[in-house]
Structure formats: structure tokens, C-alpha cells
Design a protein around this motif. Structure first.
Motif, PDB file in Angstrom:
ATOM      1  N   LEU A  83      39.091  19.264 -13.600  1.00 17.80           N
ATOM      2  CA  LEU A  83      39.269  18.193 -12.626  1.00 17.80           C
ATOM      3  C   LEU A  83      38.290  18.339 -11.466  1.00 17.80           C
ATOM      4  O   LEU A  83      37.656  17.371 -11.049  1.00 17.80           O
ATOM      5  N   CYS A  84      38.132  19.544 -10.958  1.00 12.04           N
ATOM      6  CA  CYS A  84      37.188  19.788  -9.857  1.00 12.04           C
ATOM      7  C   CYS A  84      35.756  19.466 -10.269  1.00 12.04           C
ATOM      8  O   CYS A  84      35.013  18.823  -9.513  1.00 12.04           O
ATOM      9  N   VAL A  85      35.365  19.888 -11.454  1.00 11.47           N
ATOM     10  CA  VAL A  85      34.007  19.608 -11.943  1.00 11.47           C
ATOM     11  C   VAL A  85      33.815  18.105 -12.108  1.00 11.47           C
ATOM     12  O   VAL A  85      32.791  17.544 -11.701  1.00 11.47           O
ATOM     13  N   THR A 119      34.536  12.171 -18.601  1.00 11.19           N
ATOM     14  CA  THR A 119      35.500  13.137 -19.124  1.00 11.19           C
ATOM     15  C   THR A 119      34.898  14.529 -19.007  1.00 11.19           C
ATOM     16  O   THR A 119      33.731  14.731 -19.329  1.00 11.19           O
ATOM     17  N   CYS A 120      35.684  15.481 -18.562  1.00 13.13           N
ATOM     18  CA  CYS A 120      35.212  16.847 -18.396  1.00 13.13           C
ATOM     19  C   CYS A 120      36.211  17.799 -19.028  1.00 13.13           C
ATOM     20  O   CYS A 120      37.413  17.689 -18.797  1.00 13.13           O
ATOM     21  N   GLU A 121      35.717  18.706 -19.837  1.00 12.83           N
ATOM     22  CA  GLU A 121      36.553  19.744 -20.444  1.00 12.83           C
ATOM     23  C   GLU A 121      36.013  21.101 -20.028  1.00 12.83           C
ATOM     24  O   GLU A 121      34.810  21.307 -19.980  1.00 12.83           O
ATOM     25  N   PHE A 158      30.995  15.581 -10.266  1.00  8.51           N
ATOM     26  CA  PHE A 158      30.013  14.814 -11.020  1.00  8.51           C
ATOM     27  C   PHE A 158      30.238  13.309 -10.954  1.00  8.51           C
ATOM     28  O   PHE A 158      29.305  12.541 -11.105  1.00  8.51           O
ATOM     29  N   GLU A 159      31.473  12.860 -10.698  1.00 10.60           N
ATOM     30  CA  GLU A 159      31.703  11.415 -10.543  1.00 10.60           C
ATOM     31  C   GLU A 159      30.894  10.861  -9.382  1.00 10.60           C
ATOM     32  O   GLU A 159      30.488   9.698  -9.402  1.00 10.60           O
ATOM     33  N   LYS A 160      30.636  11.676  -8.385  1.00  5.61           N
ATOM     34  CA  LYS A 160      29.892  11.227  -7.210  1.00  5.61           C
ATOM     35  C   LYS A 160      28.381  11.219  -7.414  1.00  5.61           C
ATOM     36  O   LYS A 160      27.668  10.544  -6.687  1.00  5.61           O
TER      37      LYS A 160
END
Length: 106
Positions: free
Chosen positions: A94-96, A66-68, A100-102
Motif C-alpha cells: 500500500l505504501c509503495v 496495482t502493487c504486490e 507511485f500513484e503520485k
């Protein structure tokens, strides 16, 4: 803009970079950092891992990231408060998250 004396508006020479400051452990969290370059300041906090709040989002073979993103009202020269439905902030988050998911090892 470079003045006739060869200086930028902030007083630096054309080839001179802004001073960079970085500090880890800036907040009480599992991980945090503070980065400053010129008048740009970034504060990052990382928390987790935690149990998923809604079981529908849970996956047995992957973690949920989760990213805020929040910008101060005067950031970017807009001088307006950021609401909960700010589309620009949601797009940046969303871009961040996609970056980071990768790279986050889970």
C-alpha cells in the motif's frame, strides 16, 4: 558497532559505504531492475498497461495501479514463510502504491 581497529562488523571503516550494484532489464517484463547494497537485494518487475480484470474497478479518467510486495522467508531475520494474508506485506504494498500513484504518468 565499531571495533578498536575502527572497523564495522562487515569489515568496512566507519565512513565507508556499502558497494551498490544496479542492473536494468533483470527479468522478462515490460520493465525490471535489480538493486543490491550490502546484503540487501531488491528485484522489481513492472507490467502493463492491461485491461482491468473487474469492470467495477474501471475508471474512464484514471488508471488503476496495482502493487504486490513479496519478501523471501529469511528476509528481515524472521525465517518464516509469507502467507497470502500477510498484513505487513499488504501495508508495504500500500505504501509503495501510494508513492507511485503520485509519480506514474497515465
Amino acid at each position: 558497532f565499531i571495533s578498536p581497529e575502527g572497523l564495522r562488523v562487515d569489515g568496512r571503516r566507519a565512513g565507508e559505504v556499502r558497494r551498490i550494484r544496479c542492473r536494468m532489464g533483470a527479468l522478462r517484463a515490460d520493465g525490471s531492475a535489480y538493486l543490491e547494497q550490502g546484503s540487501t537485494k531488491v528485484l522489481v518487475r513492472v507490467s502493463g498497461p492491461r485491461e482491468v480484470a473487474r469492470r467495477a474497478k474501471a475508471s474512464h479518467d484514471a488508471a488503476l495501479l496495482t502493487c504486490e510486495f513479496t519478501a523471501l522467508p529469511f528476509a528481515g531475520g524472521q525465517h518464516r514463510p509469507q502467507g497470502r494474508g500477510d498484513r505487513n506485506a499488504a501495508e508495504i504494498a500500500l505504501c509503495v502504491r501510494q508513492v507511485f500513484e503520485k509519480i506514474v504518468q497515465v
